[in-house]
Design a protein around this motif. Structure first.
Motif, PDB file in Angstrom:
ATOM      1  N   SER A  46     -19.216  30.246   8.915  1.00  0.00           N
ATOM      2  CA  SER A  46     -18.160  29.764   9.806  1.00  0.00           C
ATOM      3  C   SER A  46     -17.269  28.727   9.147  1.00  0.00           C
ATOM      4  O   SER A  46     -16.106  28.568   9.527  1.00  0.00           O
ATOM      5  N   ASP A  47     -17.773  28.002   8.145  1.00  0.00           N
ATOM      6  CA  ASP A  47     -17.004  26.923   7.519  1.00  0.00           C
ATOM      7  C   ASP A  47     -15.717  27.416   6.872  1.00  0.00           C
ATOM      8  O   ASP A  47     -14.749  26.656   6.747  1.00  0.00           O
ATOM      9  N   ALA A  48     -15.684  28.653   6.432  1.00  0.00           N
ATOM     10  CA  ALA A  48     -14.521  29.165   5.711  1.00  0.00           C
ATOM     11  C   ALA A  48     -13.739  30.203   6.501  1.00  0.00           C
ATOM     12  O   ALA A  48     -12.864  30.864   5.958  1.00  0.00           O
ATOM     13  N   ARG A  49     -14.034  30.336   7.812  1.00  0.00           N
ATOM     14  CA  ARG A  49     -13.407  31.399   8.610  1.00  0.00           C
ATOM     15  C   ARG A  49     -12.213  30.837   9.377  1.00  0.00           C
ATOM     16  O   ARG A  49     -12.362  30.098  10.346  1.00  0.00           O
ATOM     17  N   PHE A  50     -11.004  31.190   8.911  1.00  0.00           N
ATOM     18  CA  PHE A  50      -9.760  30.779   9.566  1.00  0.00           C
ATOM     19  C   PHE A  50      -9.167  32.000  10.258  1.00  0.00           C
ATOM     20  O   PHE A  50      -8.151  32.541   9.824  1.00  0.00           O
ATOM     21  N   SER A  51      -9.786  32.441  11.327  1.00  0.00           N
ATOM     22  CA  SER A  51      -9.353  33.680  11.980  1.00  0.00           C
ATOM     23  C   SER A  51      -8.792  33.382  13.364  1.00  0.00           C
ATOM     24  O   SER A  51      -8.780  32.240  13.819  1.00  0.00           O
ATOM     25  N   GLY A  52      -8.331  34.444  14.054  1.00  0.00           N
ATOM     26  CA  GLY A  52      -7.803  34.284  15.393  1.00  0.00           C
ATOM     27  C   GLY A  52      -6.583  33.375  15.398  1.00  0.00           C
ATOM     28  O   GLY A  52      -5.679  33.495  14.571  1.00  0.00           O
ATOM     29  N   SER A  53      -6.571  32.421  16.344  1.00  0.00           N
ATOM     30  CA  SER A  53      -5.428  31.513  16.476  1.00  0.00           C
ATOM     31  C   SER A  53      -5.538  30.288  15.581  1.00  0.00           C
ATOM     32  O   SER A  53      -4.652  29.434  15.610  1.00  0.00           O
ATOM     33  N   ILE A  54      -6.609  30.185  14.793  1.00  0.00           N
ATOM     34  CA  ILE A  54      -6.794  28.990  13.969  1.00  0.00           C
ATOM     35  C   ILE A  54      -5.621  28.792  13.021  1.00  0.00           C
ATOM     36  O   ILE A  54      -5.101  27.684  12.877  1.00  0.00           O
ATOM     37  N   ALA A  55      -5.188  29.860  12.358  1.00  0.00           N
ATOM     38  CA  ALA A  55      -4.109  29.724  11.382  1.00  0.00           C
ATOM     39  C   ALA A  55      -2.835  29.198  12.024  1.00  0.00           C
ATOM     40  O   ALA A  55      -2.158  28.318  11.473  1.00  0.00           O
ATOM     41  N   GLU A  56      -2.472  29.714  13.217  1.00  0.00           N
ATOM     42  CA  GLU A  56      -1.252  29.274  13.889  1.00  0.00           C
ATOM     43  C   GLU A  56      -1.335  27.813  14.305  1.00  0.00           C
ATOM     44  O   GLU A  56      -0.377  27.046  14.127  1.00  0.00           O
ATOM     45  N   LEU A  57      -2.475  27.402  14.871  1.00  0.00           N
ATOM     46  CA  LEU A  57      -2.646  26.011  15.286  1.00  0.00           C
ATOM     47  C   LEU A  57      -2.676  25.083  14.076  1.00  0.00           C
ATOM     48  O   LEU A  57      -2.140  23.969  14.116  1.00  0.00           O
ATOM     49  N   TYR A  58      -3.299  25.537  13.009  1.00  0.00           N
ATOM     50  CA  TYR A  58      -3.344  24.783  11.760  1.00  0.00           C
ATOM     51  C   TYR A  58      -1.933  24.488  11.273  1.00  0.00           C
ATOM     52  O   TYR A  58      -1.589  23.343  10.963  1.00  0.00           O
ATOM     53  N   GLU A  59      -1.092  25.505  11.228  1.00  0.00           N
ATOM     54  CA  GLU A  59       0.275  25.334  10.739  1.00  0.00           C
ATOM     55  C   GLU A  59       1.108  24.476  11.693  1.00  0.00           C
ATOM     56  O   GLU A  59       1.838  23.575  11.263  1.00  0.00           O
ATOM     57  N   ARG A  60       0.987  24.717  12.984  1.00  0.00           N
ATOM     58  CA  ARG A  60       1.850  24.038  13.950  1.00  0.00           C
ATOM     59  C   ARG A  60       1.443  22.590  14.168  1.00  0.00           C
ATOM     60  O   ARG A  60       2.309  21.717  14.321  1.00  0.00           O
ATOM     61  N   LEU A  61       0.146  22.307  14.164  1.00  0.00           N
ATOM     62  CA  LEU A  61      -0.313  20.963  14.510  1.00  0.00           C
ATOM     63  C   LEU A  61      -0.836  20.161  13.318  1.00  0.00           C
ATOM     64  O   LEU A  61      -0.443  19.010  13.122  1.00  0.00           O
ATOM     65  N   LEU A  62      -1.711  20.752  12.524  1.00  0.00           N
ATOM     66  CA  LEU A  62      -2.353  19.984  11.457  1.00  0.00           C
ATOM     67  C   LEU A  62      -1.436  19.726  10.277  1.00  0.00           C
ATOM     68  O   LEU A  62      -1.500  18.659   9.661  1.00  0.00           O
ATOM     69  N   VAL A  63      -0.590  20.706   9.934  1.00  0.00           N
ATOM     70  CA  VAL A  63       0.281  20.505   8.762  1.00  0.00           C
ATOM     71  C   VAL A  63       1.152  19.265   8.921  1.00  0.00           C
ATOM     72  O   VAL A  63       1.139  18.380   8.060  1.00  0.00           O
ATOM     73  N   PRO A  64       1.906  19.106  10.008  1.00  0.00           N
ATOM     74  CA  PRO A  64       2.697  17.878  10.125  1.00  0.00           C
ATOM     75  C   PRO A  64       1.853  16.630  10.357  1.00  0.00           C
ATOM     76  O   PRO A  64       2.254  15.527   9.967  1.00  0.00           O
ATOM     77  N   MET A  65       0.680  16.783  10.972  1.00  0.00           N
ATOM     78  CA  MET A  65      -0.133  15.632  11.332  1.00  0.00           C
ATOM     79  C   MET A  65      -0.831  14.998  10.130  1.00  0.00           C
ATOM     80  O   MET A  65      -0.856  13.775   9.968  1.00  0.00           O
ATOM     81  N   ILE A  66      -1.416  15.830   9.247  1.00  0.00           N
ATOM     82  CA  ILE A  66      -2.205  15.255   8.154  1.00  0.00           C
ATOM     83  C   ILE A  66      -1.890  15.817   6.772  1.00  0.00           C
ATOM     84  O   ILE A  66      -2.145  15.147   5.760  1.00  0.00           O
TER      85      ILE A  66
END
Length: 273
Positions: free
Chosen positions: A6-26
């Motif tokens: 599970s540590d390396a699984r970026f599936s489903g909506s994870i990629a979209e949320l990662y780009e939209r929220l985490l990229v600008p945040m951190i």
């Protein structure tokens, strides 16, 4: 599913949320820093490992000379597909690839770059050896890795809060993986084991993270990273409970329901072949 899966699984909506929220945040401030360092290095052929949703790739495409070629790779197809859809200001080559077994010839690139990806490599010395293999003599491997959890406000609060929500089996993804490769001495030993003869140049870089609301920060970490997989393994309804608890903890730490800020800190490593 165990943690190693599970540590390396970026599936489903994870990629979209990662780009939209985490990229600008951190991620954005460190991407800007890494791109500036790469732009100052000699060479015209750049290979990026673990490119994720492409925040560094976009910066490289904007700041490197027109004659520089960029190959952006990632093991996770959903992340790379989102990066390719988002696009860059000029063409780059997108290619799914495993950093542990790179499909490139020996001495074929000038720079190997990686933004916050080395922590996910199962055998870091082996991945570094692969990077060294594809680098030309005199080329540079440059990457960053998060500093210890305690030096990064939001993930520390999230991890501490989830330990209270799940006291019998706390999700430890953030401590185990993103912030689990924070010792510069360990990094230097792995690089030496990979065959790098020169000592690495390691700089510690601080920045600030910002989220418009505590809840958005909670969603980003609990739903936009593989921490989500770990929470969901604990039962139905647990994801929403985790988001609620971490949002409350982040709000209390910031004494506000509005925008919140926190400390960020990472190590930037450069080593020559």
């Amino acid at each position: 599913m165990d943690a190693s899966t599970s540590d390396a699984r970026f599936s489903g909506s994870i990629a979209e949320l990662y780009e939209r929220l985490l990229v600008p945040m951190i991620f954005q401030p460190f991407a800007d820093d890494l791109v500036a360092r790469i732009a100052a290095l000699p060479g015209t052929r750049v290979l990026e490992l673990a490119a994720g949703t492409g925040v560094v790739t976009r910066g490289l495409a904007s700041h490197l000379p027109a004659d520089a070629s960029i190959i952006a790779t990632d093991l996770n197809a959903p992340m790379l597909e989102l990066a390719a859809r988002t696009g860059t200001v000029r063409p780059v080559t997108w290619q799914q690839a495993d950093a542990m077994q790179l499909p490139f010839e020996d001495s074929s690139v000038d720079i190997v770059a990686c933004q916050f990806g080395v922590m996910f490599f199962p055998d870091k010395a082996k991945a570094f050896a692969e990077a060294r293999r594809v680098l030309r003599p005199g080329g540079t491997l440059v990457f960053n890795t998060w500093d210890r959890l305690e030096a990064n406000t939001f993930p520390e609060i999230v991890t501490r809060t989830l330990a209270m929500v799940f006291p019998d089996d706390p999700p430890r993804f953030l401590a185990r993986v993103p912030h689990g490769y924070a010792d510069p001495d360990v990094v230097a030993r792995d690089l030496a084991a990979a065959g790098f003869k020169s000592p690495p140049r390691i700089a510690t870089v601080a920045a600030r993270s910002r989220a418009d609301t505590p809840r958005l920060a909670a969603i980003a970490f609990c739903m936009g990273t593989p921490l989500r997989n770990e929470i969901e393994m604990r039962g139905d309804g647990q994801l929403e409970a985790a988001v609620d608890a971490t949002a409350e903890a982040l709000a209390n730490a910031g004494s506000t329901q509005g925008a919140i800020e926190g400390e960020l800190q990472a190590h930037v490593v450069a080593v020559s072949r």
